[in-house]
Design an enzyme around this catalytic site. Sequence first.
Site, mmCIF file in Angstrom:
data_model
loop_
_atom_site.group_PDB
_atom_site.id
_atom_site.type_symbol
_atom_site.label_atom_id
_atom_site.label_comp_id
_atom_site.label_asym_id
_atom_site.label_seq_id
_atom_site.Cartn_x
_atom_site.Cartn_y
_atom_site.Cartn_z
ATOM 1 N N TYR A 69 0.847 -1.195 0.000
ATOM 2 C CA TYR A 69 0.000 0.000 0.000
ATOM 3 C C TYR A 69 0.883 1.246 0.000
ATOM 4 O O TYR A 69 0.756 2.141 0.822
ATOM 5 C CB TYR A 69 -0.932 -0.023 1.220
ATOM 6 C CG TYR A 69 -2.195 0.781 1.023
ATOM 7 C CD1 TYR A 69 -3.184 0.349 0.156
ATOM 8 C CD2 TYR A 69 -2.391 1.983 1.705
ATOM 9 C CE1 TYR A 69 -4.340 1.087 -0.032
ATOM 10 C CE2 TYR A 69 -3.553 2.725 1.527
ATOM 11 C CZ TYR A 69 -4.521 2.272 0.656
ATOM 12 O OH TYR A 69 -5.674 2.995 0.461
ATOM 13 N N GLY A 70 1.811 1.278 -0.949
ATOM 14 C CA GLY A 70 2.692 2.438 -1.088
ATOM 15 C C GLY A 70 2.204 3.324 -2.216
ATOM 16 O O GLY A 70 0.995 3.507 -2.409
ATOM 17 N N SER A 71 3.152 3.848 -2.990
ATOM 18 C CA SER A 71 2.837 4.780 -4.059
ATOM 19 C C SER A 71 1.791 4.199 -5.026
ATOM 20 O O SER A 71 0.699 4.743 -5.188
ATOM 21 C CB SER A 71 4.125 5.137 -4.805
ATOM 22 O OG SER A 71 3.852 5.966 -5.896
ATOM 23 N N SER A 125 1.412 0.434 6.977
ATOM 24 C CA SER A 125 0.460 0.880 5.953
ATOM 25 C C SER A 125 -0.954 0.380 6.222
ATOM 26 O O SER A 125 -1.913 0.824 5.580
ATOM 27 C CB SER A 125 0.898 0.373 4.574
ATOM 28 O OG SER A 125 2.212 0.757 4.283
ATOM 29 N N THR A 139 12.512 -4.816 -4.996
ATOM 30 C CA THR A 139 13.534 -5.614 -4.310
ATOM 31 C C THR A 139 12.935 -6.630 -3.342
ATOM 32 O O THR A 139 13.589 -7.613 -3.013
ATOM 33 C CB THR A 139 14.507 -4.700 -3.530
ATOM 34 O OG1 THR A 139 13.741 -3.758 -2.786
ATOM 35 C CG2 THR A 139 15.435 -3.977 -4.481
ATOM 36 N N VAL A 140 11.712 -6.410 -2.856
ATOM 37 C CA VAL A 140 11.122 -7.387 -1.929
ATOM 38 C C VAL A 140 10.116 -8.313 -2.616
ATOM 39 O O VAL A 140 9.615 -9.257 -2.008
ATOM 40 C CB VAL A 140 10.475 -6.712 -0.682
ATOM 41 C CG1 VAL A 140 11.438 -5.773 -0.008
ATOM 42 C CG2 VAL A 140 9.191 -6.007 -1.019
ATOM 43 N N HIS A 153 5.656 -3.343 -12.995
ATOM 44 C CA HIS A 153 6.996 -3.180 -13.581
ATOM 45 C C HIS A 153 7.515 -4.592 -13.849
ATOM 46 O O HIS A 153 7.245 -5.511 -13.082
ATOM 47 C CB HIS A 153 7.895 -2.425 -12.591
ATOM 48 C CG HIS A 153 9.314 -2.206 -13.062
ATOM 49 N ND1 HIS A 153 9.647 -1.965 -14.381
ATOM 50 C CD2 HIS A 153 10.480 -2.183 -12.386
ATOM 51 C CE1 HIS A 153 10.958 -1.803 -14.476
ATOM 52 N NE2 HIS A 153 11.485 -1.934 -13.278
ATOM 53 N N GLY A 161 2.184 7.076 -8.086
ATOM 54 C CA GLY A 161 0.871 6.684 -7.604
ATOM 55 C C GLY A 161 -0.041 7.833 -7.226
ATOM 56 O O GLY A 161 -1.243 7.796 -7.502
ATOM 57 N N GLU A 173 21.148 28.784 -12.750
ATOM 58 C CA GLU A 173 21.286 28.499 -14.178
ATOM 59 C C GLU A 173 21.207 27.003 -14.482
ATOM 60 O O GLU A 173 20.614 26.601 -15.472
ATOM 61 C CB GLU A 173 22.615 29.052 -14.699
ATOM 62 C CG GLU A 173 22.612 30.559 -14.894
ATOM 63 C CD GLU A 173 21.432 31.036 -15.730
ATOM 64 O OE1 GLU A 173 21.081 30.367 -16.722
ATOM 65 O OE2 GLU A 173 20.854 32.087 -15.385
#
Length: 343
Positions: free
Chosen positions: A29-31, A57, A88-89, A111, A137, A230
Site C-alpha cells: 500500500y505504497g505509491s 500501511s 527488491t522485496v 513493472h 501513484g 542556471e
Amino acid sequence: MSDFENPVYYDEDADVSILDNRTVAVIGYGSQGHAHAQNLDDSGVDVVVGLHEGSSSRDAARDDGLRVTTPVKAAEEADIVSILVPDTVQPAVYDDIESALEPGDTLQFAHGFNVHYNQIRPRADVDVTMVAPKSPGHLVRRNYEADEGTPGLLAVYQDATGEAHDVGLAYAKAIGCTRAGVIETTFREETETDIFGEQAVLCGGVTSLVKQGYETLVDAGYSREMAYFECLNELKLIVDLMYEGGLGEMWDSVSDTAEYGGLSRGDEVVDETVRENMEEVLEGVQDGTFAREWISENQANRPSYTQLRQAEQDHDIEDVGADLRALFAWGDDGGEEEVPADD
Ligand code: NAD
Ligand code: MG
C-alpha cells in the site's frame, strides 16, 4: 496523427465487467498500491489489501475504507493478485504467496523487472500481466478522482487462460489508464526501456549534466548562487515546456539567443562519446549485468548504494540549493503527496 508501432487502447476497448466476479488482492500500500486499490474500489471492483501484520500501511488502507488482511490470505481469496511492493522485496513476497494461487488466477505487476530478469518464475498455470501507469501513484489517484486518466502500459507475459489480455485491459480501465490511453508492450521492452531511461536520461544523465554544469561555472569563479539557478532551478521551466509541447514549444519560448546557442552547442556538450556511453549502459541493461549487480548489491545490504547516496547528498549544489530554496520558498504547490511509509 502518426502511426504507432504498438497498439493503443482506450475506454471503449476495455470491458470492466470481466472483473465482476473476481476479487483483486493489492499486495502493498505504497505509491502504486494505494492508488490501484482505491481506484479499483471506486470502479466497483472487489478489493482486498494484503499487508503483513506489523505493516505501518495497514491503518492507512483501513482509513481509506478498504479491507485488509495478510498477503497470503489476500492471495488465497483473490483471483487477481497485484504485486505492488518494492521491486527488491517482490521475490520474497512471491515465494510466500505462490502456493495461495489457484490455476487460472492472474499475477499482475506494475513493472517487469523481477519476471524479466527471472527473479520471479511464475507458475505455468497462472496468467501474468503488467499494467504500469506511467506516473507516480499519487497522480494515478488524483487524476482518477478528477475524472482524468493516467497513461499506462499493458503487457501479457503468460496467458494460461486465454483471458489474460482482456483481464489486464479491464484492470487498466478500472484504475483509469484507458481514459488517457494504454500502450501495449512486452515485459522485456518495458523493463529495458524503463531502466535505460532512468540511468541514461531521467535520473542519472540529467543529474550528472546539472552537476557538471554547476561545477564548470563555480570552478571558473562564478558564484554558487548563480550556478545553481542556471544549471538546476531553471531546468524545471525548460522541462515543463518540453512536456507541454515537445522540443518545439521549448525552442519557441526561449530567446533567439538561447535557441541559436542551444542548437549550435548542445551536440558539442553531449557528443558522440556520450552516445557511445549510452550504448554501453543499454548493453548492461540488456545482458543483465546491471540487474545482477543490483540484486547482489541488495543481498550485501547496499554498500555501494549507501556510498553513492552519501556522495550525492554531500555535493555542494545540495548545500547552496537548500539555502536558496529556504530563502525564496517558491514553487511549493504541495506537489508530492504523502504516501504511507515503507516498512
Ligand atoms: P512503494 O515503495 O511505494 O511501496 C511500498 C509498500 O510496499 C509499503 O507501503 C508497504 O505497504 C509494502 N511493503 C514494503 N516492504 C514490504 C515487505 N517486505 N512485505 C510486504 N509489503 C511490503 O512501491 P511503489 O513505488 O508503489 O512500487 C510498487 C511497484 O510499482 C514496483 O514494481 C514499481 O516498479 C512499480 N511502479 C512504481 C511507480 C512509482 O512511481 N512509484 C511507477 C510505475 C510502476
Ligand atoms: Mg519508471
